[in-house]
Design a protein around this motif. Structure first.
Motif, mmCIF file in Angstrom:
data_model
loop_
_atom_site.group_PDB
_atom_site.id
_atom_site.type_symbol
_atom_site.label_atom_id
_atom_site.label_comp_id
_atom_site.label_asym_id
_atom_site.label_seq_id
_atom_site.Cartn_x
_atom_site.Cartn_y
_atom_site.Cartn_z
ATOM 1 N N VAL A 281 85.617 49.926 20.266
ATOM 2 C CA VAL A 281 86.359 50.708 19.120
ATOM 3 C C VAL A 281 84.834 51.745 19.137
ATOM 4 O O VAL A 281 83.827 51.264 18.621
ATOM 5 C CB VAL A 281 86.571 50.179 18.015
ATOM 6 N N LEU A 282 85.010 52.968 19.235
ATOM 7 C CA LEU A 282 84.129 53.810 18.987
ATOM 8 C C LEU A 282 84.071 54.735 17.941
ATOM 9 O O LEU A 282 85.177 54.471 17.001
ATOM 10 C CB LEU A 282 83.970 55.046 20.294
ATOM 11 N N SER A 283 83.216 55.303 17.438
ATOM 12 C CA SER A 283 83.151 56.180 16.262
ATOM 13 C C SER A 283 84.128 57.407 16.555
ATOM 14 O O SER A 283 84.492 57.700 17.852
ATOM 15 C CB SER A 283 82.131 56.870 15.754
ATOM 16 N N GLN A 284 84.641 58.334 15.524
ATOM 17 C CA GLN A 284 85.457 59.385 15.888
ATOM 18 C C GLN A 284 84.780 60.486 16.861
ATOM 19 O O GLN A 284 85.415 60.854 17.495
ATOM 20 C CB GLN A 284 85.815 60.088 14.561
ATOM 21 N N ASP A 285 83.475 60.263 16.815
ATOM 22 C CA ASP A 285 82.740 61.248 17.545
ATOM 23 C C ASP A 285 81.941 60.435 18.895
ATOM 24 O O ASP A 285 81.197 61.041 19.580
ATOM 25 C CB ASP A 285 81.337 61.837 16.853
ATOM 26 N N LEU A 286 82.859 59.447 19.297
ATOM 27 C CA LEU A 286 82.836 58.677 20.762
ATOM 28 C C LEU A 286 81.337 58.226 20.731
ATOM 29 O O LEU A 286 80.682 57.761 21.843
ATOM 30 C CB LEU A 286 82.982 59.703 21.598
ATOM 31 N N GLN A 287 80.841 57.577 19.529
ATOM 32 C CA GLN A 287 79.389 56.947 19.370
ATOM 33 C C GLN A 287 79.615 55.581 19.486
ATOM 34 O O GLN A 287 80.664 55.014 18.933
ATOM 35 C CB GLN A 287 78.593 57.256 18.049
ATOM 36 N N TRP A 288 79.008 54.782 20.110
ATOM 37 C CA TRP A 288 78.920 53.216 20.240
ATOM 38 C C TRP A 288 78.147 52.560 19.000
ATOM 39 O O TRP A 288 77.188 52.968 18.576
ATOM 40 C CB TRP A 288 78.327 52.919 21.556
ATOM 41 N N GLY A 289 78.942 51.612 18.140
ATOM 42 C CA GLY A 289 78.662 50.996 17.261
ATOM 43 C C GLY A 289 78.065 51.850 16.196
ATOM 44 O O GLY A 289 78.507 52.889 15.816
ATOM 45 N N ASP A 290 76.912 51.358 15.535
ATOM 46 C CA ASP A 290 76.180 52.320 14.574
ATOM 47 C C ASP A 290 75.135 53.428 15.055
ATOM 48 O O ASP A 290 74.559 54.097 14.463
ATOM 49 C CB ASP A 290 75.128 51.246 13.899
ATOM 50 N N PHE A 291 75.122 53.506 16.653
ATOM 51 C CA PHE A 291 74.359 54.564 17.058
ATOM 52 C C PHE A 291 74.907 55.889 16.909
ATOM 53 O O PHE A 291 76.099 55.975 16.755
ATOM 54 C CB PHE A 291 74.142 54.486 18.596
ATOM 55 N N LYS A 292 74.004 57.046 16.949
ATOM 56 C CA LYS A 292 74.734 58.342 16.572
ATOM 57 C C LYS A 292 74.316 59.387 17.951
ATOM 58 O O LYS A 292 74.818 60.178 18.241
ATOM 59 C CB LYS A 292 73.782 58.984 15.411
ATOM 60 N N GLN A 293 73.438 58.401 18.826
ATOM 61 C CA GLN A 293 73.170 59.252 20.107
ATOM 62 C C GLN A 293 73.442 58.390 21.386
ATOM 63 O O GLN A 293 72.885 58.673 22.284
ATOM 64 C CB GLN A 293 71.613 59.566 19.896
ATOM 65 N N LEU A 294 74.063 57.462 21.155
ATOM 66 C CA LEU A 294 74.693 56.807 22.313
ATOM 67 C C LEU A 294 76.358 56.880 22.155
ATOM 68 O O LEU A 294 77.066 56.324 21.704
ATOM 69 C CB LEU A 294 74.347 55.217 22.248
ATOM 70 N N PHE A 295 76.643 57.674 23.245
ATOM 71 C CA PHE A 295 78.162 58.209 23.559
ATOM 72 C C PHE A 295 78.798 57.661 24.591
ATOM 73 O O PHE A 295 78.218 57.259 25.603
ATOM 74 C CB PHE A 295 78.235 59.616 23.565
ATOM 75 N N VAL A 296 80.152 57.627 24.374
ATOM 76 C CA VAL A 296 81.121 56.988 25.994
ATOM 77 C C VAL A 296 82.112 58.107 25.867
ATOM 78 O O VAL A 296 82.843 58.807 24.939
ATOM 79 C CB VAL A 296 81.711 55.727 25.458
ATOM 80 N N VAL A 297 82.307 58.629 27.185
ATOM 81 C CA VAL A 297 83.448 59.470 27.465
ATOM 82 C C VAL A 297 83.959 58.741 28.837
ATOM 83 O O VAL A 297 83.571 57.805 29.235
ATOM 84 C CB VAL A 297 82.720 60.840 27.773
#
Ligand SMILES: Cc1cc2nc3c(=O)[nH]c(=O)nc-3n(C[C@H](O)[C@H](O)[C@H](O)COP(=O)(O)OP(=O)(O)OC[C@H]3O[C@@H](n4cnc5c(N)ncnc54)[C@H](O)[C@@H]3O)c2cc1C
Length: 464
Positions: free
Chosen positions: A384-400
């Protein structure tokens, strides 16, 4: 001192290439509002001159699109299933079409009949954006794109990502560290091969998965072998066709009758008059329901009509037998397997399992490691990523890609979904901030615009 990259992209498939394009291009022509067009027209030249593109590295054990290339070659796939507007160049949706025209290869664009009377009224349908590109055209286009976009390529497998926003260390299998402020994971397939349990006793030399080592074992299809192909989607059909080409006797066994559909999700998801509504409805749902929605939208696999025609012809000529039912094992011999179909025992020299993959990100060592160091909820095998595709609490680690299915939608693992995903990442990183059209709600949104539409406030989302 070791150099620090602005962005490290893990994975050099179409997802990694789309991410590179989104990181390095200043804007996307097809995403601009009328105001933004004006702004671009006035400031683009200056912006382009002043702009220093981010320093990006891409990490993969193979080269660009090596996994894609191996799969398409092993199955001898001539045409993509997705339309020519779906590709990793985020600057311009028309660029693959333009590439075909510029290189005088418009004969490598197939009108597959997907444009029905309803879709014909769309200008892009008239322009040919719904035609299918040949794989050769697509791969050369991607090669050209990768060569044009500034980046460093590092060969290696990433085993862990440590650190924090703005200060990540990406470790390769050989221990080499890569320093990066932002990391984008574009790892592709979201889990292990799916195997029908009934086939568990069949030894490896008599059965393989169609995607094993990107299709490496498909070359075992040869001579007069009796081959059983299991699966009800396009890959199963492509394996059956390959086996027929190699003179094998083929039985294609699927759970339910083969279903015909142009794309692997309905055309309405590609129709811009309706697609936003579908995405919006998807994001309204809680995670568990999104999972069901994805399954229902993708169905259990489908086959484009032009493939189906060939399958029916092969059936009519007696070269191929299509059966429906559950696979039931009867006996395993030293060099053959007996399978029960319709109450009758059929003997096969080889079984090819073309049932696709199970969604289970925990199967990927890098995802497993991330779940250990930065735990996040997993629903139906997807993180489960953030709505902006971020991993956990990170803001600059993304998953596509497919792993981001719960936040991108049923086409997350396809070229069309990848385009949307990398746009979300570029917006979340404020790379399009200079275009901001603050007068409109949509113009104010930083990341995933479909999620933002859900809110009745028009406040700005957090940017990095
Ligand atoms: C036979 C077949 C045909 C398809 N046809 C189409 C089509 O026509 N249209 C369409 O839209 N989709 C199609 N798909 C779906 C297709 O797989 C995706 O569109 C596309 O490959 C997704 O790109 P990706 O970059 O997410 O994944 P991939 O192409 O799988 O690339 C992922 C990359 O990440 C790398 N990687 C993974 N883990 C690591 C790690 N730890 N460290 C470093 N690198 C890593 C891998 O080596 C790989 O190169 C098809 C799939 C198959 C199997």
């Amino acid at each position: 001192m070791r150099e620090t990259f602005d962005v490290c992209i893990v994975g050099a498939g179409p997802g990694g290439l789309a991410a590179l394009s989104a990181m390095t291009e200043p804007y996307s022509l097809d995403q601009l509002s009328r105001d933004q067009w004006n702004r671009v027209a006035h400031v683009d030249l200056k912006h382009r001159k002043d702009r220093i593109p981010p320093k990006v590295c891409v990490v993969d054990p193979g080269g660009w699109l090596s996994t894609w290339h191996a799969r398409f070659k092993a199955l001898q796939i001539q045409w993509l299933r997705s339309p020519v507007g779906a590709h990793p160049d985020i600057f311009d949706m028309h660029s693959l079409l333009a590439f075909a025209t510029r290189t005088e290869r418009c004969d490598e664009l197939l009108d597959s009949g997907a444009v029905n009377a309803d879709l014909r009224s769309l200008p892009e349908a008239g322009q040919g954006l719904w035609n299918l590109p040949s794989n050769e055209l697509f791969e050369q286009f991607c090669g050209d794109l990768a060569a044009r976009l500034p980046h460093s390529f590092i060969h290696g497998e990433v085993t862990s990502v440590e650190g924090d926003d703005g200060d990540f260390t990406v470790f390769l299998k050989d221990g080499q560290p890569i320093l990066a402020q932002t990391v984008i994971l574009a790892l592709g397939v979201p889990g292990p091969a799916a195997f029908p349990g009934a086939l568990a006793p069949v030894p490896e030399h008599l059965m393989f998965h169609s995607d094993f080592e990107c299709g490496a074992r498909l070359q075992e299809l040869s001579g007069k072998k009796r081959v059983l192909v299991i699966g009800g989607g396009l890959t199963a059909v492509q394996v059956a066709q390959l086996a027929l080409k190699k003179d094998c006797e083929v039985v294609l066994l699927s759970r339910r009758p083969l279903t015909t559909r142009h794309f692997d999700i309905g055309e309405r998801w590609f129709d811009r008059r309706r697609a936003n509504v579908h995405h919006y409805e998807f994001f309204q749902k809680p995670m568990e329901e999104r999972l069901e929605h994805i399954k229902a939208t993708r169905g259990g696999g489908s086959v484009p009509p032009f493939y189906m025609k060939e399958i029916r012809e092969a059936e009519a000529s007696g070269r191929l037998v299509c059966k429906q039912g559950e696979v039931q094992l009867s006996h395993v011999w030293a060099e053959a397997v007996d399978v029960l179909i319709d109450g009758q025992v059929n003997r096969f020299d080889l079984i090819v399992n073309a049932c696709g993959h199970r969604a289970d990100g925990r199967h990927l060592p890098l995802v497993r490691e991330l779940l250990r160091t930065a735990p996040t909820e997993v629903v139906g095998g997807f993180p489960v990523l953030s709505q902006d595709l971020q991993w956990g609490d990170f803001k600059q680690l993304f998953v596509v890609g497919a792993l981001a299915s719960l936040q991108v939608g049923p086409d997350a693992g396809n070229l069309m979904g990848l385009r949307r995903a990398v746009q979300i990442v570029a917006n979340a990183l404020s790379l399009r901030a200079w275009l901001k059209d603050t007068k409109t709600v949509l113009g104010n949104i930083c990341g995933n615009r479909f999620q933002a539409l859900d809110s009745d406030s028009d406040s700005e989302c957090e940017s990095v």
